[in-house]
Design a protein around this motif. Structure first.
Motif: not given
Length: 189
Positions: A89, A104, A116, A118, A179, A181
């Protein structure tokens, strides 16, 4: 529609084109910023010319992305443009303190990008963000506080959200990372 497998340089060029367009810049605008010709930029975007490291630094600065977001890991030729391995990634995104975003999507040439994200404990953006995009997020784990158009939401694992051009900001005041998406259309990173 079936596309030929992209080469590394043509994917880099396509990403640069997508970023330029997302910023509302013409080739001439970007050429002025970089002090480079429109012809050279056009060749880079079409994968016919490869920018130097110095050129990449200038492009990253002009397009407000990290230099590392313009690099990609070595993927087997048969996976390029289709598969992104967890170890492959690309870091991308706002580079806000406490936020790590990884692409992603194989590149930025689609009508959307998938990230993605965080959000580390204590991470937040204090200034409201407004983008000409449609965005959908899904909380995979942890918790996130989100403000959309003046409304406050506390999100947990399994929750999802949508932002359609409204002003928004986020914060993770919790002790665990969150986390998520995040899908953004059109691509902005």
């Amino acid at each position: 529609m079936i596309h030929d497998l992209p080469t590394e340089s043509s994917t880099l060029g396509a990403d640069i084109r997508a970023l330029r367009k997302a910023r509302g810049l013409t080739l001439a605008d970007l050429g002025l910023i970089l002090d480079r010709s429109v012809g050279w930029l056009s060749q880079v975007e079409r994968g016919l010319s490869e920018p130097s490291i110095t050129d990449l630094r200038g492009l990253a600065k002009a397009l407000d992305v990290s230099v590392s977001s313009l690099f990609r890991s070595e993927a087997p030729e048969n996976e390029q443009g289709m598969i992104v391995r967890a170890t492959g990634r690309r870091p991308i995104g706002s580079r806000s303190a406490g936020l790590v975003e990884e692409l992603l999507s194989p590149d930025l040439t689609d009508d959307f990008e998938v990230l993605h994200s965080t959000f580390e404990p204590g991470a937040e953006i204090t200034e409201t963000v407004t983008r000409p995009t449609q965005e959908v997020g899904y909380i995979v784990s942890g918790k996130l506080d989100l403000w959309i158009a003046g409304k406050t939401f506390s999100l947990n694992a399994g929750d999802s959200f949508r932002v359609r051009g409204e002003p928004f900001r986020w914060m993770n005041p919790h002790s665990q990372p969150c986390i998520a998406i995040w899908v953004i259309a059109p691509p902005v990173y």
